[in-house]
Write a protein that holds these residues in place. Structure first.
Motif, PDB file in Angstrom:
ATOM      1  N   ASN A   1      -6.204  -5.458   9.055  1.00 40.11           N
ATOM      2  CA  ASN A   1      -6.372  -6.194   7.805  1.00 40.11           C
ATOM      3  C   ASN A   1      -5.094  -6.322   6.991  1.00 40.11           C
ATOM      4  OD1 ASN A   1      -9.258  -4.373   7.962  1.00 40.11           O
ATOM      5  ND2 ASN A   1      -9.421  -6.590   7.841  1.00 40.11           N
ATOM      6  N   ASP A   2      -4.272  -5.272   6.983  1.00 45.32           N
ATOM      7  CA  ASP A   2      -3.056  -5.296   6.164  1.00 45.32           C
ATOM      8  C   ASP A   2      -2.114  -6.409   6.609  1.00 45.32           C
ATOM      9  OD1 ASP A   2      -4.048  -3.008   4.879  1.00 45.32           O
ATOM     10  OD2 ASP A   2      -3.076  -1.695   6.342  1.00 45.32           O
ATOM     11  N   GLU A   3      -1.883  -6.500   7.903  1.00 48.00           N
ATOM     12  CA  GLU A   3      -0.994  -7.546   8.417  1.00 48.00           C
ATOM     13  C   GLU A   3      -1.626  -8.926   8.246  1.00 48.00           C
ATOM     14  OE1 GLU A   3       0.379  -6.747  12.368  1.00 48.00           O
ATOM     15  OE2 GLU A   3       1.363  -4.868  11.800  1.00 48.00           O
ATOM     16  N   ALA A   4      -2.954  -9.018   8.421  1.00 47.90           N
ATOM     17  CA  ALA A   4      -3.632 -10.310   8.251  1.00 47.90           C
ATOM     18  C   ALA A   4      -3.471 -10.810   6.820  1.00 47.90           C
ATOM     19  CB  ALA A   4      -5.109 -10.180   8.610  1.00 47.90           C
ATOM     20  N   ASP A   5      -3.646  -9.924   5.855  1.00 47.05           N
ATOM     21  CA  ASP A   5      -3.474 -10.328   4.457  1.00 47.05           C
ATOM     22  C   ASP A   5      -2.041 -10.791   4.199  1.00 47.05           C
ATOM     23  OD1 ASP A   5      -6.099  -9.604   4.097  1.00 47.05           O
ATOM     24  OD2 ASP A   5      -5.673  -7.821   2.898  1.00 47.05           O
ATOM     25  N   ALA A   6      -1.079 -10.072   4.770  1.00 50.99           N
ATOM     26  CA  ALA A   6       0.327 -10.449   4.597  1.00 50.99           C
ATOM     27  C   ALA A   6       0.614 -11.830   5.180  1.00 50.99           C
ATOM     28  CB  ALA A   6       1.230  -9.403   5.241  1.00 50.99           C
TER      29      ALA A   6
ATOM     30  N   HIS B   1       4.388  -6.925  10.742  1.00 52.00           N
ATOM     31  CA  HIS B   1       4.836  -5.528  10.829  1.00 52.00           C
ATOM     32  C   HIS B   1       3.976  -4.683   9.891  1.00 52.00           C
ATOM     33  CE1 HIS B   1       8.580  -7.097  12.625  1.00 52.00           C
ATOM     34  NE2 HIS B   1       8.528  -8.014  11.668  1.00 52.00           N
ATOM     35  N   THR B   2       4.020  -3.378  10.113  1.00 50.73           N
ATOM     36  CA  THR B   2       3.372  -2.426   9.210  1.00 50.73           C
ATOM     37  C   THR B   2       4.336  -1.296   8.898  1.00 50.73           C
ATOM     38  OG1 THR B   2       1.163  -2.903  10.084  1.00 50.73           O
ATOM     39  CG2 THR B   2       1.434  -0.826   8.917  1.00 50.73           C
ATOM     40  N   VAL B   3       4.407  -0.922   7.631  1.00 51.49           N
ATOM     41  CA  VAL B   3       5.186   0.235   7.196  1.00 51.49           C
ATOM     42  C   VAL B   3       4.188   1.296   6.728  1.00 51.49           C
ATOM     43  CG1 VAL B   3       6.720   1.128   5.391  1.00 51.49           C
ATOM     44  CG2 VAL B   3       7.285  -1.009   6.564  1.00 51.49           C
ATOM     45  N   THR B   4       4.224   2.474   7.350  1.00 51.50           N
ATOM     46  CA  THR B   4       3.311   3.551   6.982  1.00 51.50           C
ATOM     47  C   THR B   4       4.059   4.648   6.237  1.00 51.50           C
ATOM     48  OG1 THR B   4       3.632   4.645   9.116  1.00 51.50           O
ATOM     49  CG2 THR B   4       1.786   3.106   8.937  1.00 51.50           C
ATOM     50  N   SER B   5       3.305   5.414   5.466  1.00 52.18           N
ATOM     51  CA  SER B   5       3.904   6.498   4.693  1.00 52.18           C
ATOM     52  C   SER B   5       2.928   7.661   4.594  1.00 52.18           C
ATOM     53  CB  SER B   5       4.263   6.000   3.291  1.00 52.18           C
ATOM     54  OG  SER B   5       4.729   7.055   2.489  1.00 52.18           O
ATOM     55  N   LYS B   6       3.459   8.870   4.712  1.00 50.61           N
ATOM     56  CA  LYS B   6       2.646  10.082   4.563  1.00 50.61           C
ATOM     57  C   LYS B   6       2.555  10.470   3.094  1.00 50.61           C
ATOM     58  CE  LYS B   6       3.877  11.824   9.118  1.00 50.61           C
ATOM     59  NZ  LYS B   6       4.548  12.886   9.891  1.00 50.61           N
ATOM     60  N   ALA B   7       1.571  11.308   2.777  1.00 51.38           N
ATOM     61  CA  ALA B   7       1.349  11.740   1.399  1.00 51.38           C
ATOM     62  C   ALA B   7       2.565  12.483   0.862  1.00 51.38           C
ATOM     63  CB  ALA B   7       0.119  12.637   1.333  1.00 51.38           C
ATOM     64  N   ASP B   8       2.779  12.360  -0.446  1.00 54.94           N
ATOM     65  CA  ASP B   8       3.873  13.095  -1.079  1.00 54.94           C
ATOM     66  C   ASP B   8       3.390  14.497  -1.461  1.00 54.94           C
ATOM     67  OD1 ASP B   8       2.722  12.932  -3.858  1.00 54.94           O
ATOM     68  OD2 ASP B   8       3.044  10.795  -3.492  1.00 54.94           O
TER      69      ASP B   8
ATOM     70  N   VAL C   1       9.375 -14.472  -1.675  1.00 56.86           N
ATOM     71  CA  VAL C   1       8.583 -13.274  -1.396  1.00 56.86           C
ATOM     72  C   VAL C   1       7.253 -13.432  -2.118  1.00 56.86           C
ATOM     73  CG1 VAL C   1       8.413 -10.766  -1.602  1.00 56.86           C
ATOM     74  CG2 VAL C   1      10.642 -11.835  -1.187  1.00 56.86           C
ATOM     75  N   VAL C   2       6.158 -13.230  -1.390  1.00 62.58           N
ATOM     76  CA  VAL C   2       4.810 -13.326  -1.970  1.00 62.58           C
ATOM     77  C   VAL C   2       4.129 -11.975  -1.782  1.00 62.58           C
ATOM     78  CG1 VAL C   2       2.610 -14.551  -1.966  1.00 62.58           C
ATOM     79  CG2 VAL C   2       4.722 -15.780  -1.368  1.00 62.58           C
ATOM     80  N   ILE C   3       3.608 -11.420  -2.862  1.00 63.63           N
ATOM     81  CA  ILE C   3       3.008 -10.089  -2.831  1.00 63.63           C
ATOM     82  C   ILE C   3       1.625 -10.125  -3.468  1.00 63.63           C
ATOM     83  CG2 ILE C   3       4.027  -9.404  -5.037  1.00 63.63           C
ATOM     84  CD1 ILE C   3       4.453  -6.596  -3.829  1.00 63.63           C
ATOM     85  N   GLU C   4       0.728  -9.281  -2.959  1.00 65.09           N
ATOM     86  CA  GLU C   4      -0.606  -9.201  -3.565  1.00 65.09           C
ATOM     87  C   GLU C   4      -0.499  -8.562  -4.941  1.00 65.09           C
ATOM     88  OE1 GLU C   4      -5.181  -8.269  -2.450  1.00 65.09           O
ATOM     89  OE2 GLU C   4      -3.672  -7.081  -1.400  1.00 65.09           O
TER      90      GLU C   4
ATOM     91  N   SER D   1       0.849  -1.184   0.000  1.00 62.63           N
ATOM     92  CA  SER D   1       0.000   0.000   0.000  1.00 62.63           C
ATOM     93  C   SER D   1       0.884   1.232   0.000  1.00 62.63           C
ATOM     94  CB  SER D   1      -0.899  -0.012   1.249  1.00 62.63           C
ATOM     95  OG  SER D   1      -1.494   1.242   1.460  1.00 62.63           O
ATOM     96  N   MET D   2       0.348   2.345  -0.484  1.00 62.66           N
ATOM     97  CA  MET D   2       1.082   3.609  -0.427  1.00 62.66           C
ATOM     98  C   MET D   2       1.039   4.194   0.983  1.00 62.66           C
ATOM     99  SD  MET D   2       2.017   4.724  -3.767  1.00 62.66           S
ATOM    100  CE  MET D   2       2.549   6.268  -3.188  1.00 62.66           C
ATOM    101  N   THR D   3       0.034   3.804   1.771  1.00 61.69           N
ATOM    102  CA  THR D   3      -0.125   4.396   3.102  1.00 61.69           C
ATOM    103  C   THR D   3       0.175   3.439   4.244  1.00 61.69           C
ATOM    104  OG1 THR D   3      -2.495   3.879   3.013  1.00 61.69           O
ATOM    105  CG2 THR D   3      -1.828   6.097   2.331  1.00 61.69           C
ATOM    106  N   SER D   4      -0.229   2.165   4.104  1.00 57.52           N
ATOM    107  CA  SER D   4      -0.051   1.203   5.197  1.00 57.52           C
ATOM    108  C   SER D   4       0.207  -0.188   4.626  1.00 57.52           C
ATOM    109  CB  SER D   4      -1.301   1.191   6.091  1.00 57.52           C
ATOM    110  OG  SER D   4      -1.180   0.224   7.111  1.00 57.52           O
ATOM    111  N   THR D   5       1.467  -0.566   4.538  1.00 60.22           N
ATOM    112  CA  THR D   5       1.854  -1.861   3.976  1.00 60.22           C
ATOM    113  C   THR D   5       1.943  -2.900   5.081  1.00 60.22           C
ATOM    114  OG1 THR D   5       3.063  -0.887   2.127  1.00 60.22           O
ATOM    115  CG2 THR D   5       3.696  -3.115   2.778  1.00 60.22           C
ATOM    116  N   GLY D   6       1.167  -3.973   4.942  1.00 63.19           N
ATOM    117  CA  GLY D   6       1.231  -5.076   5.886  1.00 63.19           C
ATOM    118  C   GLY D   6       2.321  -6.049   5.490  1.00 63.19           C
ATOM    119  N   LEU D   7       3.091  -6.509   6.470  1.00 65.77           N
ATOM    120  CA  LEU D   7       4.197  -7.423   6.227  1.00 65.77           C
ATOM    121  C   LEU D   7       4.107  -8.612   7.175  1.00 65.77           C
ATOM    122  CD1 LEU D   7       6.990  -4.705   6.153  1.00 65.77           C
ATOM    123  CD2 LEU D   7       5.983  -5.829   4.153  1.00 65.77           C
ATOM    124  N   ALA D   8       4.492  -9.771   6.688  1.00 70.38           N
ATOM    125  CA  ALA D   8       4.585 -10.964   7.529  1.00 70.38           C
ATOM    126  C   ALA D   8       5.835 -11.729   7.135  1.00 70.38           C
ATOM    127  CB  ALA D   8       3.350 -11.849   7.370  1.00 70.38           C
TER     128      ALA D   8
END
Length: 195
Positions: free
Chosen positions: A156-161, A44-51, A81-84, A27-34
């Motif tokens: 949800n992001d981490e669950a999907d990961a 884990h979650t990696v978040t990012s602010k708007a550009d 590595v598995v990605i949506e 995601s551009m805002t909240s990437t779920g990682l496992a």
């Protein structure tokens, strides 16, 4: 060689090589990682602010997210590595940026890690998690909480990961589930696992 009660045998027969799998719900805002390693699941979650709204700031942001993901999960030494997959339809006015970001992160993984990630689409994720290909996000989250309590996903992001990583671990022959219904396992057959 290792000595045993029955004689000598190659040491490779004594231990299984640890396998490490990363699941990414990008995601551009909240990437779920496992990360699954030795049967242990970390989330884990990696978040990012708007550009700033310019193309250059978008590219910088996307590259920064890719590097942040690597800082958290450490791609090197990973078996899979598995990605949506990409979103082909949706209501977002930023669909072009979402898909461009996906390609930039995939390019980073391919070049920096020298590994092509496996792509799993949302219906395959839902089916593996719940048995139904169109399950809502919260249903998937509930299934992950129940089946993988040690993962302790924060949304949800981490669950999907977790699902992406679990599918990868199963593909490598190290499933983290004691068992799964056959209908859930059908999701594995639809994925292109590569060579």
């Amino acid at each position: 060689m290792i000595g045993t009660d029955t004689g000598m045998m190659p040491s490779s027969f004594q231990t299984l090589t640890p396998r490490r799998v990363i699941g990414i719900d990008l995601s551009m805002t909240s990437t779920g990682l496992a990360v699954i390693a030795n049967g242990i699941i970390e989330t884990h979650t990696v978040t990012s602010k708007a550009d700033a709204g310019t193309l250059r700031s978008f590219i910088d942001r996307s590259e920064r997210i890719a590097h942040q993901i690597d800082e958290v999960v450490q791609f090197h030494g990973t078996d899979l590595v598995v990605i949506e997959g990409l979103i082909y339809h949706g209501k977002s006015s930023s669909l072009d940026k979402i898909n461009a970001h996906w390609w930039m992160v995939v390019k980073f993984i391919c070049e920096y890690v020298d590994q092509e990630p496996v792509v799993v689409n949302s219906s395959q994720r839902c089916k593996y998690a719940t048995g139904g290909a169109s399950a809502k996000k919260d249903i998937v989250l509930a299934a992950v909480i129940k089946r993988y309590p040690q993962a302790d996903p924060k949304g949800n992001d981490e669950a999907d990961a977790v699902i992406f990583a679990a599918m990868g671990a199963r593909h490598l022959g190290y499933p983290v589930e004691a068992s799964l219904p056959l209908v859930n396992l059908e999701a594995m057959e639809a994925v292109r696992w590569g060579a």
